[in-house]
Design an enzyme around this catalytic site. Structure first.
Site, PDB file in Angstrom:
ATOM      1  N   GLY A  20      88.440 -81.863 139.711  1.00 19.96           N
ATOM      2  CA  GLY A  20      87.772 -81.246 140.539  1.00 19.96           C
ATOM      3  C   GLY A  20      88.310 -79.867 140.561  1.00 19.96           C
ATOM      4  O   GLY A  20      89.099 -79.359 140.519  1.00 19.96           O
ATOM      5  N   GLU A  52      95.888 -85.108 139.224  1.00 18.73           N
ATOM      6  CA  GLU A  52      96.247 -86.152 138.193  1.00 18.73           C
ATOM      7  C   GLU A  52      95.665 -86.719 137.731  1.00 18.73           C
ATOM      8  O   GLU A  52      96.552 -87.371 136.280  1.00 18.73           O
ATOM      9  CB  GLU A  52      96.611 -87.370 139.723  1.00 18.73           C
ATOM     10  N   ASP A  74      94.444 -80.964 147.203  1.00 16.75           N
ATOM     11  CA  ASP A  74      94.946 -82.077 148.191  1.00 16.75           C
ATOM     12  C   ASP A  74      96.403 -82.311 148.146  1.00 16.75           C
ATOM     13  O   ASP A  74      97.362 -82.820 148.496  1.00 16.75           O
ATOM     14  CB  ASP A  74      94.647 -83.635 147.140  1.00 16.75           C
ATOM     15  N   MET A 104      89.193 -82.766 153.276  1.00 23.82           N
ATOM     16  CA  MET A 104      89.467 -83.356 151.779  1.00 23.82           C
ATOM     17  C   MET A 104      91.025 -84.309 152.157  1.00 23.82           C
ATOM     18  O   MET A 104      91.845 -83.897 152.541  1.00 23.82           O
ATOM     19  CB  MET A 104      89.452 -82.992 150.878  1.00 23.82           C
ATOM     20  N   GLY A 105      91.657 -85.032 150.916  1.00 24.51           N
ATOM     21  CA  GLY A 105      92.106 -85.730 151.267  1.00 24.51           C
ATOM     22  C   GLY A 105      91.737 -87.117 150.753  1.00 24.51           C
ATOM     23  O   GLY A 105      92.384 -87.821 151.458  1.00 24.51           O
ATOM     24  N   ARG A 106      92.290 -87.796 149.261  1.00 22.25           N
ATOM     25  CA  ARG A 106      91.801 -88.637 149.150  1.00 22.25           C
ATOM     26  C   ARG A 106      92.582 -89.337 148.709  1.00 22.25           C
ATOM     27  O   ARG A 106      92.152 -90.941 149.563  1.00 22.25           O
ATOM     28  CB  ARG A 106      90.940 -88.352 147.519  1.00 22.25           C
ATOM     29  N   GLN A 146      85.851 -76.338 151.590  1.00 29.80           N
ATOM     30  CA  GLN A 146      87.299 -76.179 151.115  1.00 29.80           C
ATOM     31  C   GLN A 146      88.528 -75.676 150.029  1.00 29.80           C
ATOM     32  O   GLN A 146      89.204 -75.041 149.959  1.00 29.80           O
ATOM     33  CB  GLN A 146      88.072 -77.260 151.738  1.00 29.80           C
TER      34      GLN A 146
HETATM   35  O1  F6P Z   1      90.638 -84.258 144.403  1.00 26.25           O
HETATM   36  C1  F6P Z   1      90.005 -83.320 144.479  1.00 26.25           C
HETATM   37  C2  F6P Z   1      89.419 -83.615 145.695  1.00 26.25           C
HETATM   38  O2  F6P Z   1      88.963 -82.203 146.745  1.00 26.25           O
HETATM   39  C3  F6P Z   1      89.186 -84.732 147.090  1.00 26.25           C
HETATM   40  O3  F6P Z   1      90.025 -83.921 148.553  1.00 26.25           O
HETATM   41  C4  F6P Z   1      88.090 -85.145 147.375  1.00 26.25           C
HETATM   42  O4  F6P Z   1      87.810 -85.983 147.355  1.00 26.25           O
HETATM   43  C5  F6P Z   1      87.037 -84.841 145.918  1.00 26.25           C
HETATM   44  O5  F6P Z   1      87.909 -83.781 145.002  1.00 26.25           O
HETATM   45  C6  F6P Z   1      85.629 -84.631 145.674  1.00 26.25           C
HETATM   46  O6  F6P Z   1      85.336 -84.352 144.514  1.00 26.25           O
HETATM   47  P1  F6P Z   1      84.250 -84.545 143.719  1.00 26.25           P
HETATM   48  O7  F6P Z   1      83.110 -83.912 144.928  1.00 26.25           O
HETATM   49  O8  F6P Z   1      84.090 -83.078 143.074  1.00 26.25           O
HETATM   50  O9  F6P Z   1      84.182 -85.492 143.107  1.00 26.25           O
END
Ligand code: F6P
Length: 338
Positions: free
Chosen positions: A5, A98, A123, A165-167, A270
């Site tokens: 991302g 990661e 994140d 956000m914060g997976r 964000q």
């Molecule tokens: O990993 C970063 C992040 O911003 C996460 O918090 C979020 O879940 C994810 O990317 C969403 O990414 P995308 O919508 O681009 O797949």
């Protein structure tokens, strides 16, 4: 290359790498396009000080990004080896989160390219570094949004649920929750009890505080068997598409209390736009440190920010475990819960 991302500050890192590489070391720099896709397919552009002009404050990445990984292609690592060799690249600086950095560690360990990593993600979940770049910007954006939601919540006596956000971890939620004066903050590290959350909001109402802000990390989950959640969608890269917990929590609060409740999902706001001053400095430092690591031949390292200094750690160690929110910091957030 920049992978995963996107994140505010990617261009600032590239700019710093190019500047020191060209002016100090006399290197030529190329940038592979769209993350690992460009590396796998040998697609790149030339980068120099002139072409990076004006990019320090610009969000996104001039190189593009994707969630592609060498692990998704048969003989992926061999494609990387061939592309890096045919581009004449002596080293590969991998700027990513990661997933991207783990693939970088794999490529390095297989001897397919000499890799140095730079930790990116809003994140802030990469281990062995106190801060990934992009996080400070995201916290600033989320805090500004919470500040605005306070006044409208107070005018209407409403509960406002803000999904950030914060997976896998709740760094953005915890920091923005404390900075924004949230009533409650729910994070993935600590599964929540919806009944306890509702009671806390009700206690606040009994004290005559009619408006409440509840910050919810997108990866927050209720305690087993306490609340139904919709099935998450999976994207084409096998990545779970999160989002929706804010609506589920708001529906429960409204149903259980009768309080008027609204939801704001901050989403990609964000991640877009200009990096904060702190992130611009951190990115410039990361970029300079990464090209220095290349010239020291410190392959398989990741530049890391620890105790106000730039250090190097092993890439494989940094991605071995995600960095959770410190329980002591979450306790600070809890001190303000009703
Ligand atoms: O990993 C970063 C992040 O911003 C996460 O918090 C979020 O879940 C994810 O990317 C969403 O990414 P995308 O919508 O681009 O797949």
């Amino acid at each position: 290359m920049t992978g995963g991302g996107d994140c505010p500050g990617l261009n600032a890192v590239i700019r710093a790498i190019v500047r020191k590489a060209e002016r100090h070391y006399g290197d030529s720099v190329i940038g592979f396009l769209d993350g690992w896709r460009g590396v796998l397919e040998g697609e790149f552009i030339e980068l120099d000080v002139a072409s990076m002009r004006g990019t320090l404050p610009r969000g996104g990445t001039v190189l593009g990004t994707s969630r592609m990984s060498p692990r998704m292609r048969e003989d992926g690592v061999e494609h990387v080896r061939a592309a890096v060799e045919s581009a004449g690249a002596d080293a590969l600086i991998v700027i990513g989160g990661e997933g991207t950095l783990s693939a970088g560690a794999g490529v390095n360990d297989a001897g397919a390219a000499k890799v140095v990593g730079v930790p990116k993600t809003i994140d802030n979940d990469i281990g062995l570094t106190e801060q990934t770049f992009g996080f400070d910007t995201a916290v600033g954006i989320a805090t500004a949004a919470i500040d605005r939601l306070h006044t409208t919540a107070e005018s209407h006596d409403r509960v406002m649920v803000v999904e950030v956000m914060g997976r896998h971890v709740g760094h953005i939620a915890t920091w923005a929750g404390i900075a924004g004066g949230a009533t409650l903050t729910l994070i993935p590290e600590e599964p929540f009890d919806i009944e306890a959350a509702v009671e806390a909001i009700a206690r606040r109402h009994q004290r005559g505080r009619w408006a409440s802000i509840v910050v919810v990390a997108e990866g927050a989950r209720p305690k087993e068997g306490t609340m139904a959640l919709p099935e998450p969608e999976i994207d084409e890269f096998g990545h779970v598409r999160l989002g929706g917990i804010g609506h589920a929590v708001a529906a429960e609060i409204e149903a259980r209390t009768g309080y008027d409740t609204r939801v704001t999902v901050l989403g990609h706001i964000q991640r877009g736009g200009t990096p904060s001053a702190f992130d611009r400095v951190l990115c410039s430092w990361y970029g300079v440190a990464a090209i220095d690591a290349v010239h020291d031949g410190d392959w398989g390292s990741m530049v890391a920010y620890q105790g106000g200094e730039m250090v190097r750690v092993r890439l494989a160690d940094a991605v071995a475990e995600l960095k959770p929110v410190s329980p002591a910091l979450y306790d600070v957030a809890k001190t303000f819960f009703p």
